[in-house]
Structures are given as structure tokens and as C-alpha cells.
Design a protein around this motif. Structure first.
Motif, PDB file in Angstrom:
ATOM      1  N   ALA A 189      37.617  48.105  55.775  1.00  0.00           N
ATOM      2  CA  ALA A 189      36.216  48.474  55.563  1.00  0.00           C
ATOM      3  C   ALA A 189      35.521  48.918  56.842  1.00  0.00           C
ATOM      4  CB  ALA A 189      35.461  47.288  54.953  1.00  0.00           C
ATOM      5  N   ILE A 190      36.033  48.483  57.990  1.00  0.00           N
ATOM      6  CA  ILE A 190      35.353  48.762  59.258  1.00  0.00           C
ATOM      7  C   ILE A 190      36.072  49.825  60.077  1.00  0.00           C
ATOM      8  CG2 ILE A 190      34.681  47.774  61.482  1.00  0.00           C
ATOM      9  CD1 ILE A 190      34.157  45.122  60.045  1.00  0.00           C
ATOM     10  N   GLY A 218      34.738  47.858  47.308  1.00  0.00           N
ATOM     11  CA  GLY A 218      34.942  47.833  45.859  1.00  0.00           C
ATOM     12  C   GLY A 218      36.397  48.030  45.482  1.00  0.00           C
ATOM     13  N   GLU A 219      37.056  49.015  46.111  1.00  0.00           N
ATOM     14  CA  GLU A 219      38.472  49.245  45.821  1.00  0.00           C
ATOM     15  C   GLU A 219      39.328  48.110  46.345  1.00  0.00           C
ATOM     16  OE1 GLU A 219      38.866  54.116  45.485  1.00  0.00           O
ATOM     17  OE2 GLU A 219      39.811  53.067  47.170  1.00  0.00           O
ATOM     18  N   VAL A 220      39.036  47.643  47.547  1.00  0.00           N
ATOM     19  CA  VAL A 220      39.842  46.581  48.150  1.00  0.00           C
ATOM     20  C   VAL A 220      39.761  45.299  47.320  1.00  0.00           C
ATOM     21  CG1 VAL A 220      40.033  45.055  50.159  1.00  0.00           C
ATOM     22  CG2 VAL A 220      39.735  47.517  50.482  1.00  0.00           C
ATOM     23  N   ALA A 221      38.576  44.954  46.845  1.00  0.00           N
ATOM     24  CA  ALA A 221      38.409  43.729  46.050  1.00  0.00           C
ATOM     25  C   ALA A 221      39.269  43.767  44.794  1.00  0.00           C
ATOM     26  CB  ALA A 221      36.938  43.541  45.689  1.00  0.00           C
ATOM     27  N   THR A 222      39.324  44.919  44.144  1.00  0.00           N
ATOM     28  CA  THR A 222      40.142  45.055  42.933  1.00  0.00           C
ATOM     29  C   THR A 222      41.629  44.914  43.253  1.00  0.00           C
ATOM     30  OG1 THR A 222      38.476  46.525  41.971  1.00  0.00           O
ATOM     31  CG2 THR A 222      40.677  46.577  40.996  1.00  0.00           C
ATOM     32  N   ILE A 223      42.054  45.507  44.357  1.00  0.00           N
ATOM     33  CA  ILE A 223      43.465  45.426  44.759  1.00  0.00           C
ATOM     34  C   ILE A 223      43.854  43.982  45.074  1.00  0.00           C
ATOM     35  CG2 ILE A 223      45.118  46.084  46.563  1.00  0.00           C
ATOM     36  CD1 ILE A 223      43.473  48.743  46.771  1.00  0.00           C
ATOM     37  N   LEU A 224      43.022  43.282  45.837  1.00  0.00           N
ATOM     38  CA  LEU A 224      43.365  41.924  46.235  1.00  0.00           C
ATOM     39  C   LEU A 224      43.346  40.967  45.052  1.00  0.00           C
ATOM     40  CD1 LEU A 224      41.681  41.569  49.732  1.00  0.00           C
ATOM     41  CD2 LEU A 224      43.985  42.273  49.131  1.00  0.00           C
ATOM     42  N   GLU A 225      42.526  41.244  44.072  1.00  0.00           N
ATOM     43  CA  GLU A 225      42.554  40.429  42.853  1.00  0.00           C
ATOM     44  C   GLU A 225      43.916  40.543  42.181  1.00  0.00           C
ATOM     45  OE1 GLU A 225      40.080  39.771  38.662  1.00  0.00           O
ATOM     46  OE2 GLU A 225      39.714  41.554  39.893  1.00  0.00           O
ATOM     47  N   LYS A 226      44.471  41.744  42.134  1.00  0.00           N
ATOM     48  CA  LYS A 226      45.796  41.942  41.552  1.00  0.00           C
ATOM     49  C   LYS A 226      46.887  41.280  42.391  1.00  0.00           C
ATOM     50  CE  LYS A 226      45.046  44.424  37.822  1.00  0.00           C
ATOM     51  NZ  LYS A 226      45.454  43.954  36.461  1.00  0.00           N
ATOM     52  N   PRO A 277      49.313  49.301  53.370  1.00  0.00           N
ATOM     53  CA  PRO A 277      49.626  48.228  52.418  1.00  0.00           C
ATOM     54  C   PRO A 277      48.694  48.181  51.220  1.00  0.00           C
ATOM     55  CG  PRO A 277      49.730  47.423  54.673  1.00  0.00           C
ATOM     56  CD  PRO A 277      49.128  48.798  54.742  1.00  0.00           C
ATOM     57  N   LEU A 278      47.424  48.525  51.426  1.00  0.00           N
ATOM     58  CA  LEU A 278      46.470  48.516  50.312  1.00  0.00           C
ATOM     59  C   LEU A 278      46.757  49.655  49.338  1.00  0.00           C
ATOM     60  CD1 LEU A 278      43.283  47.730  52.386  1.00  0.00           C
ATOM     61  CD2 LEU A 278      44.252  46.245  50.622  1.00  0.00           C
ATOM     62  N   ILE A 279      47.041  50.829  49.858  1.00  0.00           N
ATOM     63  CA  ILE A 279      47.361  51.971  48.997  1.00  0.00           C
ATOM     64  C   ILE A 279      48.656  51.712  48.225  1.00  0.00           C
ATOM     65  CG2 ILE A 279      48.021  54.412  49.009  1.00  0.00           C
ATOM     66  CD1 ILE A 279      46.073  54.757  51.392  1.00  0.00           C
ATOM     67  N   GLY A 288      43.483  52.876  40.777  1.00  0.00           N
ATOM     68  CA  GLY A 288      42.984  54.007  41.534  1.00  0.00           C
ATOM     69  C   GLY A 288      42.512  53.554  42.913  1.00  0.00           C
ATOM     70  N   CYS A 289      42.710  54.394  43.901  1.00  0.00           N
ATOM     71  CA  CYS A 289      42.241  54.055  45.256  1.00  0.00           C
ATOM     72  C   CYS A 289      41.872  55.334  45.991  1.00  0.00           C
ATOM     73  CB  CYS A 289      43.290  53.260  46.025  1.00  0.00           C
ATOM     74  SG  CYS A 289      44.877  54.098  46.214  1.00  0.00           S
ATOM     75  N   GLU A 290      41.062  56.145  45.341  1.00  0.00           N
ATOM     76  CA  GLU A 290      40.723  57.450  45.905  1.00  0.00           C
ATOM     77  C   GLU A 290      39.930  57.337  47.207  1.00  0.00           C
ATOM     78  OE1 GLU A 290      42.163  60.146  44.732  1.00  0.00           O
ATOM     79  OE2 GLU A 290      43.109  58.672  43.423  1.00  0.00           O
ATOM     80  N   VAL A 291      39.099  56.307  47.332  1.00  0.00           N
ATOM     81  CA  VAL A 291      38.337  56.131  48.569  1.00  0.00           C
ATOM     82  C   VAL A 291      39.282  55.836  49.736  1.00  0.00           C
ATOM     83  CG1 VAL A 291      36.605  54.729  49.754  1.00  0.00           C
ATOM     84  CG2 VAL A 291      36.264  55.370  47.357  1.00  0.00           C
ATOM     85  N   LEU A 292      40.218  54.902  49.526  1.00  0.00           N
ATOM     86  CA  LEU A 292      41.172  54.545  50.576  1.00  0.00           C
ATOM     87  C   LEU A 292      42.072  55.729  50.933  1.00  0.00           C
ATOM     88  CD1 LEU A 292      42.185  50.971  49.369  1.00  0.00           C
ATOM     89  CD2 LEU A 292      40.665  51.550  51.266  1.00  0.00           C
ATOM     90  N   LYS A 293      42.536  56.444  49.921  1.00  0.00           N
ATOM     91  CA  LYS A 293      43.368  57.618  50.188  1.00  0.00           C
ATOM     92  C   LYS A 293      42.582  58.686  50.944  1.00  0.00           C
ATOM     93  CE  LYS A 293      46.688  57.245  46.352  1.00  0.00           C
ATOM     94  NZ  LYS A 293      47.165  57.869  45.091  1.00  0.00           N
ATOM     95  N   GLY A 294      41.308  58.822  50.595  1.00  0.00           N
ATOM     96  CA  GLY A 294      40.478  59.795  51.287  1.00  0.00           C
ATOM     97  C   GLY A 294      40.319  59.457  52.761  1.00  0.00           C
TER      98      GLY A 294
END
Length: 306
Positions: A189-190, A218-226, A277-279, A288-294
Motif C-alpha cells: 500500500a505504501i 481493498g484488493e489486498v484485504a480480499t487476497i489475505l482473507e483467502k 506474491p499478492l498477484i 481480480g487484482c487490477e490495481v496491484l497489476k497496474g
């Protein structure tokens, strides 16, 4: 006094050396020797000078240095294994390692291949270098120490006590794997945003950048939940992750993040160890992780110009 080798004389490596030097024998190891007289600027603006022995891996290999009690690897994640290999020939295979890398790339790889104990450290101490002989301690924060399989509790406790005496406010934990994922969330995020925009951490609170921070979290929170990683501080969902990120931004407001330092020096960043690792996790879980990929693509384009 115990002996600590610090492999990688970047910002955290030099801050660690300055902090440990009054309590232990330290040796800073890099690709080239640094000036022996090193200057630390504290968060309060005070300057302190002390002698920090500096060596190259080649010099250590040619000499007969006594084995260290700990080897701290403070290099970038993508070169941590190669850096360890450069000194492995002079280390007993039982030597404890301490990995200080961002992301979650080097930690599992080295933990699986090194025969001795491998501890992982995650810290929100902020620091940046200002020259071959100087480092700025930009912000204080907690440090957590443990191993991925929770088999070296006593060693982690011993190291945490020493680090705390050195000013790192360290705690030994039994869930360092989850804590590393937490740090990864904060870094994601930073680091990319401050690197892309050329600002220090505190600027992310501004309206010009805060929306992008919220989108990443928002994307990271969803990934870490999984991934089964519980939200920090007993909180729930995205709100807990966002609160943690803003807390770190506040604590390290004046810090120049490592990825920003890399960009300014026209060095390759740790995007592969932080965003990678997140992607990969998102793709594995069908998210989906379009923000991270961007962010990854934006950084790659800038790196291609170096």
C-alpha cells in the motif's frame, strides 16, 4: 560480546549496525567497503558518529574471521540468496540467519535450504541513507522476530531481547508467517505509490494519493482473507487493514521508503517480492487484482528506462 555480521549495508542494515554496535561486535558486509566512520541522524535530529567495521565478502572469504553468532541479511529480497552464497563458505552450516527482507519471497526459499536456524524479522523502523557514511533514522516502530515453522522460540527470544536493548523494541512471536503477510500488505500500500509519485510516506494522507491507498488495501484485504491471514489488531476486514496502513504512514511520515530510494538511484525495485506474491495469490484464488497489476506495470515501465 556476541558477533553479528550484517550482510547488506543499506538503510536498515546500517541502522541495525549502529544500534547493535554498543552491545555487540558488528561487521557490515557489502560489495565494496564503506568508510569506517559512520554517522547516524536520530528521529530527533541528533547526529552520532561511531566506527563500524566494513568488509567485502571476498575479504572475509580470504581471511580467517571467527564465526558470527548471527548473520543478518538486510539486502533486497531478490538478491538475498546470492548474498548468502557469497559468505556461505566461511560460515558453519549451523549459523543462525536473520532475514530482514520486504515481501514474502526470500524467507520461505532460504528457510527451506539453510541447515541452521532461520529467523525472520519484520520491522516498521524507518531509515534512509544519505551517503556512503551516513544514514537517517526517520521513524521508530515495533520489530517482530520468529521462524516460519515456530521451532526456534528460545533463539528468537534471545535475539528479540538484544534488539530491544539496542532500541528496536522487538518481540519474539510464534506467528511470524502471518506477520510477514501483514507487513507485505503495508508495503504494497505504501512503497509502490511513494515510488511512483516521488513523495515521502506521510504524503499518502493527502487527497491526491489517499484514494489509491484505499484501492490497494481493498484488493489486498480480499487476497489475505483467502490466504487465511486474520486482519490485524483484532479488527475486521478492509477497515482493519486500512487502519494499520494509516498507522504506519503516520509513524513513518518523514521516511523515504526503500522503493522510492531505489527509484531515485535508478535501481531495480523490490516490486517482484512485494507485489508479486499478492498477484500470484490472487490469480491462484481466482480473484481480480487490477490495481496491484497496474502498479506493477507502472513500476516496470519506469524500471525499463534505467
Amino acid at each position: 560480546m556476541t558477533t553479528h555480521w550484517i550482510l547488506g549495508p543499506g538503510a536498515i542494515g546500517r541502522l541495525l549496525a549502529h544500534s547493535l554496535a554498543p552491545l555487540a561486535e558488528v561487521a557490515v558486509i557489502g560489495r565494496r567497503p564503506l568508510p569506517g566512520q559512520q554517522i547516524l541522524t536520530t528521529p530527533e535530529g541528533e547526529t552520532r558518529a561511531q566506527h563500524l567495521p566494513s568488509f567485502t565478502a571476498e575479504r572475509l572469504a580470504a581471511g580467517a574471521a571467527a564465526p558470527p553468532a548471527f548473520v543478518h541479511i538486510t539486502t533486497k529480497a531478490m538478491v538475498a540468496e546470492a548474498s548468502l552464497a557469497s559468505v556461505a563458505s566461511v560460515l558453519p552450516s549451523s549459523t543462525p540467519l536473520v532475514l530482514w527482507q520486504n515481501g514474502f519471497y526470500a524467507q520461505p526459499r532460504i528457510s527451506q535450504t539453510w541447515h541452521g536456524p532461520v529467523l525472520c524479522a519484520t520491522t516498521t523502523q524507518g531509515a534512509y541513507v544519505t551517503g556512503d557514511d551516513s544514514v537517517v533514522h526517520a521513524g521508530r516502530g515495533p520489530t517482530l522476530v520468529g521462524d516460519l515453522d515456530n521451532q526456534h522460540t528460545a533463539l528468537a527470544t534471545t535475539l528479540a531481547a538484544l534488539l530491544s536493548n539496542a532500541g528496536f523494541t522487538a518481540t519474539a512471536v510464534g506467528d511470524i508467517r502471518s506477520r510477514l503477510w501483514q507487513k507485505l500488505a503495508v508495503n504494497a500500500a505504501i512503497n509502490p505509490l511513494v515510488a511512483l509519485h516521488g513523495v515521502r510516506n506521510g504524503a499518502l494522507r493527502d487527497d491526491a494519493y489517499s484514494g489509491r491507498v484505499i484501492a490497494v488495501v481493498g484488493e489486498v484485504a480480499t487476497i489475505l482473507e483467502k490466504e487465511g491471514i486474520a486482519p490485524p489488531n483484532g479488527g475486521e476486514g478492509k477497515a482493519a487493514w486500512l487502519a494499520l496502513v494509516w498507522q504506519v504512514v503516520e509513524n513513518t511520515a518523514n521516511n523515504k521508503a526503500s522503493m522510492l530510494q531505489d527509484m531515485e538511484a535508478k535501481r531495480l525495485t523490490e516490486r517482484g517480492a512485494i507485489l508479486g506474491p499478492l498477484i500470484e495469490s490472487a490469480e491462484r484464488h481466482g480473484l481480480g487484482c487490477e490495481v496491484l497489476k497496474g502498479l506493477d506495470q507502472e513500476l516496470a515501465l519506469l524500471e525499463a528506462e534505467f
